[in-house]
Design an enzyme around this catalytic site. Structure first.
Site, PDB file in Angstrom:
ATOM      1  N   ASP A  45       0.843  -0.946   0.474  1.00 53.72           N
ATOM      2  CA  ASP A  45      -0.169   0.133  -0.222  1.00 53.72           C
ATOM      3  C   ASP A  45       0.724   1.482   0.142  1.00 53.72           C
ATOM      4  O   ASP A  45       1.783   1.450   0.889  1.00 53.72           O
ATOM      5  CB  ASP A  45      -0.824  -0.044   0.860  1.00 53.72           C
ATOM      6  CG  ASP A  45      -1.713   1.562   1.096  1.00 53.72           C
ATOM      7  OD1 ASP A  45      -2.553   1.604   0.465  1.00 53.72           O
ATOM      8  OD2 ASP A  45      -1.990   2.063   1.847  1.00 53.72           O
ATOM      9  N   TYR A  50       3.237  10.038  -0.726  1.00 50.63           N
ATOM     10  CA  TYR A  50       4.480   9.088  -0.050  1.00 50.63           C
ATOM     11  C   TYR A  50       5.560   9.492  -0.748  1.00 50.63           C
ATOM     12  O   TYR A  50       6.638   9.124   0.059  1.00 50.63           O
ATOM     13  CB  TYR A  50       3.785   7.674   0.389  1.00 50.63           C
ATOM     14  CG  TYR A  50       2.803   7.057   1.454  1.00 50.63           C
ATOM     15  CD1 TYR A  50       2.086   8.961   2.068  1.00 50.63           C
ATOM     16  CD2 TYR A  50       2.246   6.188   1.330  1.00 50.63           C
ATOM     17  CE1 TYR A  50       0.843   7.652   2.263  1.00 50.63           C
ATOM     18  CE2 TYR A  50       1.291   5.818   1.909  1.00 50.63           C
ATOM     19  CZ  TYR A  50       0.384   6.363   2.683  1.00 50.63           C
ATOM     20  OH  TYR A  50      -0.961   5.660   3.092  1.00 50.63           O
ATOM     21  N   LYS A  75      -2.474   5.363  -4.347  1.00 49.02           N
ATOM     22  CA  LYS A  75      -3.828   6.653  -3.751  1.00 49.02           C
ATOM     23  C   LYS A  75      -3.501   7.970  -4.608  1.00 49.02           C
ATOM     24  O   LYS A  75      -2.615   9.013  -4.594  1.00 49.02           O
ATOM     25  CB  LYS A  75      -4.174   7.007  -2.627  1.00 49.02           C
ATOM     26  CG  LYS A  75      -3.855   6.095  -1.481  1.00 49.02           C
ATOM     27  CD  LYS A  75      -4.310   6.053  -0.041  1.00 49.02           C
ATOM     28  CE  LYS A  75      -3.419   4.785   0.869  1.00 49.02           C
ATOM     29  NZ  LYS A  75      -2.419   4.198   0.992  1.00 49.02           N
TER      30      LYS A  75
HETATM   31  P1  NDP Z   1       1.426   1.223  11.762  1.00 51.63           P
HETATM   32  O1  NDP Z   1       0.146   1.693  12.425  1.00 51.63           O
HETATM   33  O2  NDP Z   1       1.069   0.432  11.125  1.00 51.63           O
HETATM   34  O3  NDP Z   1       2.029   1.874  12.760  1.00 51.63           O
HETATM   35  C1  NDP Z   1       3.541   1.287  12.439  1.00 51.63           C
HETATM   36  C2  NDP Z   1       4.163   1.729  13.420  1.00 51.63           C
HETATM   37  O4  NDP Z   1       4.618   0.542  14.066  1.00 51.63           O
HETATM   38  C3  NDP Z   1       6.279   2.085  13.134  1.00 51.63           C
HETATM   39  O5  NDP Z   1       6.409   3.137  13.739  1.00 51.63           O
HETATM   40  C4  NDP Z   1       6.763   0.642  13.111  1.00 51.63           C
HETATM   41  O6  NDP Z   1       7.960   0.312  12.876  1.00 51.63           O
HETATM   42  C5  NDP Z   1       6.695   0.209  14.394  1.00 51.63           C
HETATM   43  N1  NDP Z   1       5.938  -1.316  14.206  1.00 51.63           N
HETATM   44  C6  NDP Z   1       5.453  -2.101  13.088  1.00 51.63           C
HETATM   45  N2  NDP Z   1       5.344  -3.809  13.669  1.00 51.63           N
HETATM   46  C7  NDP Z   1       5.742  -3.498  14.493  1.00 51.63           C
HETATM   47  C8  NDP Z   1       5.802  -4.909  15.602  1.00 51.63           C
HETATM   48  N3  NDP Z   1       5.329  -6.144  15.492  1.00 51.63           N
HETATM   49  N4  NDP Z   1       6.448  -4.043  16.907  1.00 51.63           N
HETATM   50  C9  NDP Z   1       5.681  -3.243  17.369  1.00 51.63           C
HETATM   51  N5  NDP Z   1       6.090  -2.383  16.387  1.00 51.63           N
HETATM   52  C10 NDP Z   1       5.963  -2.133  15.307  1.00 51.63           C
HETATM   53  O7  NDP Z   1       1.302   2.660  11.147  1.00 51.63           O
HETATM   54  P2  NDP Z   1       0.842   3.560   9.775  1.00 51.63           P
HETATM   55  O8  NDP Z   1       0.560   4.644  10.223  1.00 51.63           O
HETATM   56  O9  NDP Z   1       2.472   3.244   8.873  1.00 51.63           O
HETATM   57  O10 NDP Z   1      -0.229   3.190   9.260  1.00 51.63           O
HETATM   58  C11 NDP Z   1      -0.208   1.457   8.240  1.00 51.63           C
HETATM   59  C12 NDP Z   1      -0.435   1.740   6.696  1.00 51.63           C
HETATM   60  O11 NDP Z   1      -1.638   2.035   6.510  1.00 51.63           O
HETATM   61  C13 NDP Z   1       0.492   2.871   6.336  1.00 51.63           C
HETATM   62  O12 NDP Z   1       2.238   2.881   6.223  1.00 51.63           O
HETATM   63  C14 NDP Z   1      -0.080   3.247   5.566  1.00 51.63           C
HETATM   64  O13 NDP Z   1      -0.156   2.817   4.665  1.00 51.63           O
HETATM   65  C15 NDP Z   1      -1.677   3.221   5.639  1.00 51.63           C
HETATM   66  N6  NDP Z   1      -1.786   4.461   5.312  1.00 51.63           N
HETATM   67  C16 NDP Z   1      -3.093   5.411   5.080  1.00 51.63           C
HETATM   68  C17 NDP Z   1      -3.565   6.013   5.112  1.00 51.63           C
HETATM   69  C18 NDP Z   1      -4.625   6.873   3.910  1.00 51.63           C
HETATM   70  O14 NDP Z   1      -5.446   8.214   5.028  1.00 51.63           O
HETATM   71  N7  NDP Z   1      -5.144   6.821   3.655  1.00 51.63           N
HETATM   72  C19 NDP Z   1      -2.712   7.376   6.641  1.00 51.63           C
HETATM   73  C20 NDP Z   1      -1.879   6.681   7.417  1.00 51.63           C
HETATM   74  C21 NDP Z   1      -1.729   4.897   6.850  1.00 51.63           C
HETATM   75  P3  NDP Z   1       9.230   0.250  12.209  1.00 51.63           P
HETATM   76  O15 NDP Z   1       9.055   0.706  11.209  1.00 51.63           O
HETATM   77  O16 NDP Z   1      10.751   1.288  13.132  1.00 51.63           O
HETATM   78  O17 NDP Z   1       8.964  -1.289  12.431  1.00 51.63           O
END
Ligand code: NDP
Length: 271
Positions: A45, A50, A75
């Site tokens: 996604d 981005y 998107k």
């Molecule tokens: P998430 O809720 O997926 O959280 C990501 C964070 O959690 C990062 O800091 C990551 O750290 C950490 N993390 C990931 N896996 C673990 C784990 N197993 N244990 C502990 N910590 C963990 O956040 P996002 O806001 O990125 O949402 C996911 C996706 O949704 C986005 O990347 C995007 O593609 C989409 N999105 C869409 C939006 C929209 O308006 N349509 C808005 C926001 C997001 P690290 O990377 O350092 O491992």
């Protein structure tokens, strides 16, 4: 990991994918996406805003999995909404990704006065075979009702903020009734996983708090796209197909809802 949801038009969408918001263009996005594909992810996604579509495309090229087995979402950004500008934005995204079709194209936010024209352009892209499925993001029920009242196609997907502190019960029910697949963004609450119930269930099921939440998504029939740039977490987040939460524990997680958002409310965003 190959489990999928069948969208209203029959297209299969993987239940779990990798999100790449705030993943840096270049090495960071290329290695995260490549690692994910190599360990079995098939859905990625991204979004024009981005600014990492080129890296996602490079990772797809290098990962060595046939294009037809992947499910790539992008998107249209708010500034590009409108009929002609959406068609143009789609072309740019497609070019950056190096693909000749997309699997899912979404309206990123419901920009007032613009999203209906944007949807018409997206419907054209669908009719022209440029994209296999079309949908929206950050649409409340009233936005969906407004769009559907004039649309030729009901959106196949609505991607929204969804996690235990924001479980969006009415929206989920509305989407199910209208055959709109709900997809969870920020499923891991952007890493804020420190909740006592999650720790307790983590102990009980011998799974991590992140895995408990992702499993809760799946059992609610919600597609989920956790983001990680950490190889062992990318693997951990995909390892959620070998256990099941009891009905009682599902309800306990539902009970965590506080209508708390980590991102903006779609009724009040200024970008
Ligand atoms: P998430 O809720 O997926 O959280 C990501 C964070 O959690 C990062 O800091 C990551 O750290 C950490 N993390 C990931 N896996 C673990 C784990 N197993 N244990 C502990 N910590 C963990 O956040 P996002 O806001 O990125 O949402 C996911 C996706 O949704 C986005 O990347 C995007 O593609 C989409 N999105 C869409 C939006 C929209 O308006 N349509 C808005 C926001 C997001 P690290 O990377 O350092 O491992």
């Amino acid at each position: 990991m190959q489990s999928s949801s069948v969208l209203s038009n029959g297209v299969e969408m993987p239940l779990l994918g990798l999100g790449v918001w705030r993943v840096q263009e270049g090495q960071e996005v290329v290695s995260s996406v490549k690692h994910a594909i190599q360990v079995g992810y098939r859905s990625i996604d991204t979004a024009a805003v981005y600014a990492n579509e080129e890296g996602v495309g490079k990772a797809i090229q290098e990962a060595g999995v046939p294009r037809k087995d992947l499910f790539i979402t992008t998107k249209v950004w708010n500034a590009n909404q409108g009929y002609d500008s959406t068609l143009q934005a789609f072309e740019e995204s497609k070019k950056k990704l190096g693909l000749n079709y997309l699997d899912l194209y979404l309206i990123h936010w419901p920009v007032k006065g613009k999203y209906k024209e944007t949807w018409k352009a997206i419907e054209k892209l669908y009719k022209d075979g440029e994209v296999r499925a079309i949908g929206v993001s950050n649409f409340h029920i009233h936005h969906l009702q407004d769009l559907i009242s004039e649309a030729e196609h009901v959106p196949m997907v609505n991607q929204v903020e969804y996690h235990p502190l924001l479980s969006q019960k009415e929206l989920l029910t509305f989407c199910k009734e209208n055959k709109i697949q709900l997809e969870a963004w920020s499923p891991l609450m952007q890493g804020n996983l420190n909740l006592p119930l999650l720790a307790e269930l983590s102990e009980k099921y011998k799974k991590t708090p992140a895995q408990i939440i992702l499993r809760w998504d799946l059992q609610h029939g919600v597609v989920t796209i956790p983001k990680s740039i950490t190889p062992h977490r990318i693997e951990e987040n995909a390892n959620v197909f070998d256990f099941e939460l009891s009905a009682e524990d599902m309800e306990r997680i539902d009970g965590l809802n506080q209508n708390k958002r980590f991102g903006p409310d779609p009724d009040n965003f200024a970008f």
